[in-house]
Design an enzyme around this catalytic site. Structure first.
Site, PDB file in Angstrom:
ATOM      1  N   GLY A  30       0.729  -1.161  -0.150  1.00  0.00           N
ATOM      2  CA  GLY A  30       0.255   0.119   0.015  1.00  0.00           C
ATOM      3  C   GLY A  30       1.138   1.140  -0.146  1.00  0.00           C
ATOM      4  O   GLY A  30       2.063   1.195  -0.110  1.00  0.00           O
ATOM      5  N   ASP A  51       0.507  -8.838   1.326  1.00  0.00           N
ATOM      6  CA  ASP A  51      -0.752  -7.921   1.001  1.00  0.00           C
ATOM      7  C   ASP A  51      -1.578  -8.635   0.275  1.00  0.00           C
ATOM      8  O   ASP A  51      -1.408  -9.506  -0.456  1.00  0.00           O
ATOM      9  CB  ASP A  51      -0.014  -6.634   0.247  1.00  0.00           C
ATOM     10  CG  ASP A  51      -0.852  -5.389   0.101  1.00  0.00           C
ATOM     11  OD1 ASP A  51      -0.406  -4.320   0.541  1.00  0.00           O
ATOM     12  OD2 ASP A  51      -1.996  -5.581  -0.382  1.00  0.00           O
ATOM     13  N   ASN A  52      -2.957  -8.467   0.344  1.00  0.00           N
ATOM     14  CA  ASN A  52      -3.845  -9.178  -0.675  1.00  0.00           C
ATOM     15  C   ASN A  52      -4.166  -8.375  -2.071  1.00  0.00           C
ATOM     16  O   ASN A  52      -5.063  -8.660  -2.679  1.00  0.00           O
ATOM     17  CB  ASN A  52      -5.119  -9.273   0.276  1.00  0.00           C
ATOM     18  CG  ASN A  52      -5.979  -8.087   0.483  1.00  0.00           C
ATOM     19  OD1 ASN A  52      -5.589  -7.021   0.196  1.00  0.00           O
ATOM     20  ND2 ASN A  52      -7.271  -8.259   0.925  1.00  0.00           N
ATOM     21  N   ASP A  76      -4.519 -12.552   2.627  1.00  0.00           N
ATOM     22  CA  ASP A  76      -5.300 -11.721   3.333  1.00  0.00           C
ATOM     23  C   ASP A  76      -5.102 -11.862   4.686  1.00  0.00           C
ATOM     24  O   ASP A  76      -5.247 -12.857   5.310  1.00  0.00           O
ATOM     25  CB  ASP A  76      -6.673 -12.210   2.766  1.00  0.00           C
ATOM     26  CG  ASP A  76      -7.882 -11.169   3.247  1.00  0.00           C
ATOM     27  OD1 ASP A  76      -7.648 -10.656   4.447  1.00  0.00           O
ATOM     28  OD2 ASP A  76      -8.745 -11.051   2.556  1.00  0.00           O
ATOM     29  N   TYR A 165     -14.739   1.233   9.436  1.00  0.00           N
ATOM     30  CA  TYR A 165     -13.488   1.489   9.330  1.00  0.00           C
ATOM     31  C   TYR A 165     -12.986   2.036  10.923  1.00  0.00           C
ATOM     32  O   TYR A 165     -12.051   1.650  11.668  1.00  0.00           O
ATOM     33  CB  TYR A 165     -12.786   2.841   8.554  1.00  0.00           C
ATOM     34  CG  TYR A 165     -11.473   3.079   8.525  1.00  0.00           C
ATOM     35  CD1 TYR A 165     -10.490   2.071   8.054  1.00  0.00           C
ATOM     36  CD2 TYR A 165     -11.018   4.296   8.895  1.00  0.00           C
ATOM     37  CE1 TYR A 165      -9.308   2.519   7.901  1.00  0.00           C
ATOM     38  CE2 TYR A 165      -9.513   4.695   8.900  1.00  0.00           C
ATOM     39  CZ  TYR A 165      -8.848   3.667   8.364  1.00  0.00           C
ATOM     40  OH  TYR A 165      -7.532   4.082   8.348  1.00  0.00           O
ATOM     41  N   THR A 195      -2.530  11.618   5.626  1.00  0.00           N
ATOM     42  CA  THR A 195      -1.221  11.467   5.293  1.00  0.00           C
ATOM     43  C   THR A 195      -1.146  11.484   3.804  1.00  0.00           C
ATOM     44  O   THR A 195      -2.309  10.872   3.138  1.00  0.00           O
ATOM     45  CB  THR A 195      -0.412  10.394   5.793  1.00  0.00           C
ATOM     46  OG1 THR A 195      -0.445  10.407   7.295  1.00  0.00           O
ATOM     47  CG2 THR A 195       0.970  10.231   5.360  1.00  0.00           C
ATOM     48  N   ARG A 206      -9.421   9.924  -1.761  1.00  0.00           N
ATOM     49  CA  ARG A 206      -9.193  11.003  -0.609  1.00  0.00           C
ATOM     50  C   ARG A 206      -8.720  12.483  -1.522  1.00  0.00           C
ATOM     51  O   ARG A 206      -8.400  12.587  -2.555  1.00  0.00           O
ATOM     52  CB  ARG A 206      -7.771  10.561   0.164  1.00  0.00           C
ATOM     53  CG  ARG A 206      -8.362   9.541   1.079  1.00  0.00           C
ATOM     54  CD  ARG A 206      -7.338   8.825   2.258  1.00  0.00           C
ATOM     55  NE  ARG A 206      -6.343   7.996   1.393  1.00  0.00           N
ATOM     56  CZ  ARG A 206      -5.449   7.273   1.986  1.00  0.00           C
ATOM     57  NH1 ARG A 206      -5.497   7.379   3.197  1.00  0.00           N
ATOM     58  NH2 ARG A 206      -4.934   6.348   1.605  1.00  0.00           N
TER      59      ARG A 206
HETATM   60  N1  UDP Z   1     -13.261  15.808   0.168  1.00  0.00           N
HETATM   61  C1  UDP Z   1     -13.574  17.084  -0.796  1.00  0.00           C
HETATM   62  N2  UDP Z   1     -13.383  16.487  -2.064  1.00  0.00           N
HETATM   63  C2  UDP Z   1     -12.978  15.328  -2.347  1.00  0.00           C
HETATM   64  C3  UDP Z   1     -12.492  14.369  -1.310  1.00  0.00           C
HETATM   65  C4  UDP Z   1     -12.849  14.615   0.048  1.00  0.00           C
HETATM   66  O1  UDP Z   1     -14.211  17.987  -0.558  1.00  0.00           O
HETATM   67  O2  UDP Z   1     -12.837  15.161  -3.569  1.00  0.00           O
HETATM   68  C5  UDP Z   1     -13.237  16.265   1.929  1.00  0.00           C
HETATM   69  C6  UDP Z   1     -13.987  15.196   2.637  1.00  0.00           C
HETATM   70  O3  UDP Z   1     -15.399  15.627   2.473  1.00  0.00           O
HETATM   71  C7  UDP Z   1     -13.316  15.692   3.901  1.00  0.00           C
HETATM   72  C8  UDP Z   1     -12.076  15.837   3.655  1.00  0.00           C
HETATM   73  O4  UDP Z   1     -11.887  16.493   2.079  1.00  0.00           O
HETATM   74  O5  UDP Z   1     -13.854  16.664   4.572  1.00  0.00           O
HETATM   75  C9  UDP Z   1     -11.154  14.930   3.725  1.00  0.00           C
HETATM   76  O6  UDP Z   1     -11.262  13.670   3.097  1.00  0.00           O
HETATM   77  P1  UDP Z   1     -10.495  12.415   2.755  1.00  0.00           P
HETATM   78  O7  UDP Z   1     -11.372  11.295   2.059  1.00  0.00           O
HETATM   79  O8  UDP Z   1      -9.308  13.016   2.320  1.00  0.00           O
HETATM   80  O9  UDP Z   1     -10.351  11.861   4.361  1.00  0.00           O
HETATM   81  P2  UDP Z   1     -10.899  11.757   5.860  1.00  0.00           P
HETATM   82  O10 UDP Z   1     -12.404  12.311   5.461  1.00  0.00           O
HETATM   83  O11 UDP Z   1     -10.942  10.352   5.775  1.00  0.00           O
HETATM   84  O12 UDP Z   1     -10.281  12.592   6.550  1.00  0.00           O
END
Ligand code: UDP
Length: 338
Positions: A30, A51-52, A76, A165, A195, A206
């Site tokens: 990952g 890793d799977n 897994d 999660y 991160t 993300r």
């Molecule tokens: N987010 C966003 N646009 C995207 C992806 C995520 O505005 O295309 C926002 C999401 O709603 C969150 C923040 O960015 O408030 C961080 O999201 P991410 O999925 O990176 O991580 P996590 O929510 O697990 O901290």
């Protein structure tokens, strides 16, 4: 390599490498796991990467496959790790970590966290290895206080889309605590805050990867909700420095400790920073806020500082430059998925 070869492989590794540290990294293909495998291998350790390939990718570890002392096992972690022989350290990193990936199969995500931790701890009990459990800032849920110290018990929904999660990682922390307390296993738990860096998958979902890949391909940046929610972004090298410092502590047991960068930004600020750096026609597109999306997140890193002296060094601007360079170097974002 197949599961049936695992035990044999480990004993061969043990007999030929008496004095080298032998380290198991679950989730080793990952984003974080593969950078960790690089560091361990560069530092002279024998590395067994498990890793799977669910969210991990062979592309992240191809350069390690021919190295002496590096073994990849497709496996897994929900199933017991049939490794025998000497093991010094286990980093339990296996679990999809982005909301779209961990929600795709929530039952498997929960199994990965709980059974994966149990299998890593069972292996540690058998071999005497030290376990470092990758936990998460998600154990704080949508926090009522900021920054979040380790003593804050969190505000997690048990039945929302993020619960598989969040609750899986919380249960894993409990298992780590109880194996240390009842079975004498040596353990560390690190709560990892957001991160980013090279080797994230372009379709990870993300925010950092979404924004960078959207800007590079001229698509509009998807802002969920108002964009005024905050996150604190830690560059991968900083994070792994912190994690390795925690692993190296002499204590038998290190209770949960935050590792992250306390620099806090709104999602709109992040979008601005990405657009400042990439010459792109992209604009902002506002979308629905996902259910249970935390409104704020910022680590209190006083404890890890006191324990190890570690502090993050890479500012967001610099980390974004490095991450954008990585994604821009590929022919296009899709190329990175292969
Ligand atoms: N987010 C966003 N646009 C995207 C992806 C995520 O505005 O295309 C926002 C999401 O709603 C969150 C923040 O960015 O408030 C961080 O999201 P991410 O999925 O990176 O991580 P996590 O929510 O697990 O901290």
């Amino acid at each position: 390599m197949h599961d049936s070869d695992l035990a044999n492989e480990s004993s061969q590794v043990s007999s030929s490498t008496e004095r080298r540290r032998i380290v198991v990294v679950t989730g080793g293909a990952g984003f974080l796991g593969s950078h960790l495998c690089d560091r361990l291998s560069d530092g002279g350790a024998v590395v067994i990467c498990i890793d799977n390939l669910d969210s991990g990718r062979m592309a992240n570890i191809l350069h390690l496959l021919d190295r002496p002392g590096f073994t990849f096992i497709e496996h897994d972690v929900c199933d017991p790790l049939p490794i025998t022989g000497r093991i010094d350290e286990i980093y339990n990193f296996a679990c999809p970590a982005s909301p779209p990936k961990y929600r795709a199969d929530p039952i498997h995500t929960l199994r990965t966290s709980v059974l994966g931790a149990m299998n890593a701890l069972d292996l540690a009990e058998r071999t005497g290895a030290v376990v470092l459990q990758a936990s998460t800032s998600e154990v704080y849920g949508d926090p009522d206080i900021s920054p979040q110290p380790e003593t804050y018990r969190g505000a997690v929904n048990t039945v929302g889309p993020r619960s598989c999660y969040d609750e899986g990682k919380r249960a894993a922390e409990t298992l780590v605590h109880d194996y240390a307390d009842r079975r004498g296993v040596s353990t560390r738990t690190v709560r990892i805050f957001n991160t980013y860096g090279p080797r994230m998958a372009w379709d990870d979902g993300r925010v950092v990867t979404n924004f960078i890949c959207q800007a590079l391909s001229g698509e509009d940046l998807t802002i969920y909700g108002s964009g005024r929610q905050t996150r604190s972004f830690c560059y991968v090298d900083d994070l792994l420095d912190g994690i390795q410092a925690v692993m190296a502590l002499p204590d038998r047991v290190v209770p949960p400790v935050n590792v992250g960068n306390p620099g806090e930004f709104t999602i709109l600020e992040l979008a601005d920073k990405v657009l400042e750096r990439i010459d792109s026609p992209s604009r902002l597109r506002f979308c629905d806020l996902p259910v249970d999306d935390p409104r704020q997140r910022r680590p209190d890193i006083g404890l890890v500082g006191r324990l190890t002296g570690w502090q993050p060094k890479v500012p967001l601007d610099e980390g974004l430059d490095r991450t954008i360079a990585y994604f821009a170097n590929a022919l296009d974002c899709v190329e990175l998925a292969r």
